[in-house]
Design a protein around this motif. Structure first.
Motif, PDB file in Angstrom:
ATOM      1  N   SER A  45       4.927   4.956  -9.369  1.00 40.77           N
ATOM      2  CA  SER A  45       3.988   4.566 -10.418  1.00 40.77           C
ATOM      3  C   SER A  45       4.848   4.281 -11.639  1.00 40.77           C
ATOM      4  N   ARG A  71      -2.835   6.817 -16.092  1.00 40.04           N
ATOM      5  CA  ARG A  71      -2.945   5.901 -14.946  1.00 40.04           C
ATOM      6  C   ARG A  71      -1.778   6.122 -13.978  1.00 40.04           C
ATOM      7  N   SER A 106      -1.996   8.029  -9.892  1.00 42.83           N
ATOM      8  CA  SER A 106      -1.654   7.363  -8.618  1.00 42.83           C
ATOM      9  C   SER A 106      -1.071   8.361  -7.622  1.00 42.83           C
ATOM     10  N   ASP A 107      -0.691   9.543  -8.096  1.00 43.62           N
ATOM     11  CA  ASP A 107      -0.148  10.565  -7.208  1.00 43.62           C
ATOM     12  C   ASP A 107       1.036  10.058  -6.395  1.00 43.62           C
ATOM     13  N   SER A 108       1.866   9.270  -7.064  1.00 37.14           N
ATOM     14  CA  SER A 108       3.044   8.734  -6.378  1.00 37.14           C
ATOM     15  C   SER A 108       4.145   9.783  -6.337  1.00 37.14           C
ATOM     16  N   LYS A 117       2.998   1.508  -3.485  1.00 37.30           N
ATOM     17  CA  LYS A 117       2.283   2.052  -4.651  1.00 37.30           C
ATOM     18  C   LYS A 117       2.091   3.561  -4.539  1.00 37.30           C
ATOM     19  N   LYS A 118       2.259   4.104  -3.315  1.00 35.24           N
ATOM     20  CA  LYS A 118       2.224   5.571  -3.156  1.00 35.24           C
ATOM     21  C   LYS A 118       3.573   6.175  -3.545  1.00 35.24           C
ATOM     22  N   SER A 127      -4.736   2.652 -10.550  1.00 36.21           N
ATOM     23  CA  SER A 127      -3.570   2.953  -9.723  1.00 36.21           C
ATOM     24  C   SER A 127      -3.975   3.622  -8.406  1.00 36.21           C
ATOM     25  N   ASN A 128      -5.238   4.033  -8.290  1.00 40.02           N
ATOM     26  CA  ASN A 128      -5.657   4.751  -7.089  1.00 40.02           C
ATOM     27  C   ASN A 128      -7.184   4.644  -6.966  1.00 40.02           C
ATOM     28  N   THR A 179       0.839  -1.209   0.000  1.00 39.11           N
ATOM     29  CA  THR A 179       0.000   0.000   0.000  1.00 39.11           C
ATOM     30  C   THR A 179       0.872   1.257   0.000  1.00 39.11           C
TER      31      THR A 179
END
Ligand code: ADP
Length: 583
Positions: free
Chosen positions: A413, A491, A495-497, A409-410, A433-434, A406
Motif C-alpha cells: 500500500s 487508506r 488495505s492490510d498489505s 495490492k495485498k 484500497s480494500n 490483486t
C-alpha cells in the motif's frame, strides 16, 4: 473497419441508413413535384383536384414526411451516439487502466492517450453524422442527376467535370489539416494546462495573492493562437482552391441557365422543367457540394482517430493488469533490487545506476538523498509501475511486474507526496484500497484512532463515514491539509498489505510533526515491512536500515548510528537539519 467503428450498434446504423435513403428521395421528389405543379397549372390553365391541387397536396405531404424523417433521424442518431459512447468509453477506459504506467510519463504516448480520451465523443458524433449524410447525399444526388439526365444529359456532364476538382482539393486540404493537428496538439495541451492553472481550486489562492493571472493569461493566448494559426494555415490554401472551384461551378450553372432560356422561349422546354432544373443545379452546387466537403473532412478526422486508436490499443499492458487469480498469499520473505538501472524513455541519462538492496518482511527501510537523487523512481519500480531498463526487482524471486494486480495490492500500500484527495464519501476514500470491506466501520475507526485519535474526524462530519468530501461535490465537506493526509494514510493502512510505502506524504507539514506522523504510522504498521522516502532525517532513526542515494547510486547503507559514525553524506545532511528538531 466497419466492425471496428460500429461493434454491436449495427442495427441503429441500418435504421438510420434506411431513414436517410427515404430522406434522400425527398430531394428529387421535391424537384419533380415543383415541375409538375408549375406545368399542370400553366398547361391546364385551371386549378383543381386532379390538376395542380393534387401535386400541391402531395408537396405538402412530402414536407410533413421530410420533417418526420429529420426528427426520427435526429433521435436515432442520439441513441446511436449514446450507445457507441458507452461501448467505446468502456473499452477506452479499461484499456487506459491496463496500459503500462510508463506511457503516462512519456510525452508522445501521453498526447495520444489524451487525444483519444478527449476526442472520442467528437468522433462518435462524426460517425453518426457521416452515416446519415452519406446515405442522404448519395440517394439525393442520384435522384437529382437522374432528373437532370432525363431532361438535359449534357448538364449532368458539365456538372460532373467541374465537380472533381472540388472533391480533390477538399481531400488534400483535409489530409493536411489532420496531420498538422497531430503536430500542433502539444500547443492545445499546453493551453489547456495554462487555463487550468488559473482556474483550478489548487492554484486560485496563489493566483489571487501573486496576481499572476495576466502573465499566465498572456502565455495562454499565445499558445492557443499558435494552435489556432496552425489549424487555420494547414487548410487555408487548398480550401480556397476548393472554394474557387465551387465559384466556377456557380458560373457554369449560371451559363447553363442562360442557355436554357432559348429552348424555354421557343417552347421546347416547359417552365416547370426550367425552374426544376435550375433548382436541381443550385441544390447540387450550393448544398450538396458543401455537405460533401464536410463528409470528406469528417471521414478524415475518423481516419486519424482510428490511427491514434490503433496505437493506443497496441500500447503494452501490464501483464497482470486487472487479472484475477490467487490473492490470498500476501506475505513475502524478501523484496530485492538486483543491479537495477533505469532510464526514462524520454531521456538518454540513467537516473538509477546499478541499485542493489533488499527488504525483509518486517524491516523498516528509509531511502534518503537530495531532491532528484532517484528516490521516487525507486518507489515506482518497487510498486511495478515502471520496469527496470536493466536488472530486476524481485518479490521472492518473481519480477514484481509479473505479480497479479490483486495480489500486488495485498503486498503493497502506498501514500504518495501528492496523495489523491478523492471527492467521494469518507467511507469510499478509506476503503478504495480494500473495497471488499467497505462496510467495516469498526476497522476504519480503529485505524483513525491509531492516528492521534482521528476518529473525531468522523464525529465532526455531518453524515459520518457517508459524508461527501471535497468542494467539487455540491454539499461536500472540505478537509484541512492534515485531515486529507490522515485519510490517505488510513487508506493505506486499511488495505492490510504486508508492506507500506511512503513517498514523503508528510512533506507539507513541519519536520517535528512529520516525525510524530511516522511514529504513529510505524506503530500502526507493526510487524509489516515499510519503506519510507524522505529528505528530512528526523524520522530516519526509526528505520532499521537507511540507504543514502546520490545521483542514482546507493552510496551509504546502515543504521542511523552507523551512518553518523561514517561521517559521510548522511551525517552531513543530518547535521545541517539538526536544529529543525531542537525544541
Ligand atoms: P527524487 O524522488 O529523489 O527527488 P526522482 O526519482 O523523482 O528523484 O527523479 C530522479 C531523476 O529522474 C531526476 O533527475 C528527474 O528529473 C528525473 N525524472 C523523474 N521523473 C521523470 C520523467 N517522468 N521523465 C524524465 N525524467 C524524470
Amino acid at each position: 473497419m466497419i466492425n471496428f467503428f460500429l461493434g454491436n450498434t449495427k442495427k441503429y446504423f441500418l435504421i438510420i441508413a434506411l431513414i436517410n435513403v427515404l430522406s434522400g428521395l425527398t430531394v428529387p421528389l421535391n424537384i419533380f413535384l415543383i415541375q409538375r405543379i408549375i406545368d399542370t397549372a400553366v398547361v391546364s390553365g385551371k386549378s383543381g383536384f386532379g390538376n395542380d391541387f393534387t401535386y400541391i397536396l402531395f408537396y405538402l405531404g412530402l414536407q410533413i414526411v421530410t420533417v418526420l424523417l429529420a426528427q426520427s433521424d435526429k433521435l436515432l442518431r442520439t441513441i446511436f451516439g449514446n450507445t457507441l459512447e458507452i461501448n467505446w468509453g468502456k473499452d477506452i477506459l479499461e484499456k487506459s487502466a491496463k496500459v503500462q504506467y510508463k506511457y503516462f510519463e512519456q510525452t508522445k504516448s501521453y498526447e495520444t492517450i489524451h487525444r483519444i480520451l478527449s476526442g472520442f465523443k467528437e468522433n462518435i458524433t462524426g460517425i453518426t453524422d457521416i452515416t446519415s449524410s452519406v446515405t442522404k447525399i448519395t440517394i439525393s444526388m442520384f435522384g437529382v442527376f437522374y432528373f437532370i439526365m432525363q431532361t438535359e444529359w449534357w448538364i449532368f456532364i458539365a456538372l460532373l467535370i467541374t465537380t472533381f476538382p472540388v472533391w480533390l482539393f477538399s481531400i488534400i486540404s483535409t489530409l493536411r489539416e489532420r496531420d498538422t493537428y497531430t503536430e500542433i496538439y502539444p500547443y492545445f495541451l499546453r493551453a489547456n494546462y495554462l487555463s487550468k492553472m488559473i482556474n483550478s481550486r489548487e492554484s486560485i489562492k496563489e493566483v489571487r495573492l501573486y496576481n499572476f493571472f495576466k502573465h499566465i493569461n498572456k502565455l495562454w493566448s499565445e499558445v492557443l493562437s499558435k494552435f489556432q494559426r496552425g489549424q487555420l494555415l494547414s487548410n487555408l490554401k487548398p480550401r480556397y482552391i476548393a472554394g474557387a472551384f465551387i465559384f466556377l461551378q456557380y458560373f457554369v450553372v449560371t451559363v447553363i441557365i442562360f442557355m436554357l432560356v432559348y429552348p424555354l422561349r421557343k417552347g421546347l422546354m416547359t417552365i416547370g422543367v426550367f425552374v426544376a432544373l435550375a433548382q436541381a443545379m443550385w441544390n447540387y452546387v450550393g448544398n450538396f457540394q458543401y455537405e460533401i466537403i464536410n463528409i470528406i473532412q469528417k471521414i478524415n478526422h475518423l481516419r486519424v482517430f482510428a490511427k491514434d486508436y490503433k496505437t493506443f490499443m497496441a500500447l503494452d499492458e501490464n501483464s497482470s493488469a486487472l487479472c484475477g487469480g490467487d490473492a490470498n498469499n500476501i506475505n513475502f520473505t524478501s523484496i530485492e533490487f538486483k543491479d537495477v538501472w533505469f532510464r526514462y524513455d524520454d531521456s538518454s541519462e540513467y537516473v538509477l545506476k546499478g541499485v542493489n538492496f533488499s527488504i525483509s518482511n518486517n524491516e523498516l527501510i528509509a531511502l534518503v538523498g537530495l531532491n532528484g537523487s532517484g528516490k521516487t523512481t525507486i518507489i515506482k519500480l518497487l510498486l511495478g509501475l515502471l520496469h527496470p531498463t536493466k536488472g530486476d526487482v524481485l518479490v521472492d524471486g518473481m519480477p514484481v511486474s509479473d505479480i497479479q494486480v490483486t495480489k500486488r495490492k495485498k503486498i503493497f500500500s502506498v501514500i504518495f507526496q501528492d496523495f489523491a484527495k478523492y471527492n467521494i464519501s469518507l467511507r469510499e476514500n478509506i476503503a478504495l484500497s480494500n473495497l471488499d470491506f467497505i462496510n467495516n466501520e469498526k476497522e476504519m475507526i480503529r485505524i483513525l484512532n491509531s492516528l492521534t485519535n482521528q476518529a473525531e474526524l468522523v464525529q465532526n462530519l455531518k453524515d459520518g463515514f457517508d459524508t461527501s468530501l471535497g468542494k467539487d461535490i455540491d454539499g461536500g465537506t472540505d478537509l484541512s491539509g492534515g485531515q486529507w493526509q490522515t485519510v490517505a494514510i488510513a487508506r493505506a493502512l486499511f488495505s492490510d498489505s504486508s508492506c507500506i510505502v511512503m513517498d514523503e506524504p508528510t512533506a507539507a507539514i513541519d519536520p517535528i510533526a512529520e516525525v510524530e506522523v511516522y511514529n504513529q504510522l510505524i506503530s500502526a504498521a507493526k510487524n509489516k515491512a515499510a519503506v519510507f522516502v524522505t529528505h528530512r532525517l528526523g524520522s530516519t532513526r526509526l528505520a532499521h536500515t537507511i540507504y543514502t542515494l546520490d545521483k542514482g547510486i546507493i552510496v551509504e547503507k546502515g543504521s542511523h548510528e552507523e551512518l553518523m559514525e561514517r561521517n559521510g553524506i548522511y551525517a552531513e545532511m543530518f547535521n545541517t537539519q539538526k536544529r529543525w528538531y531542537e525544541k
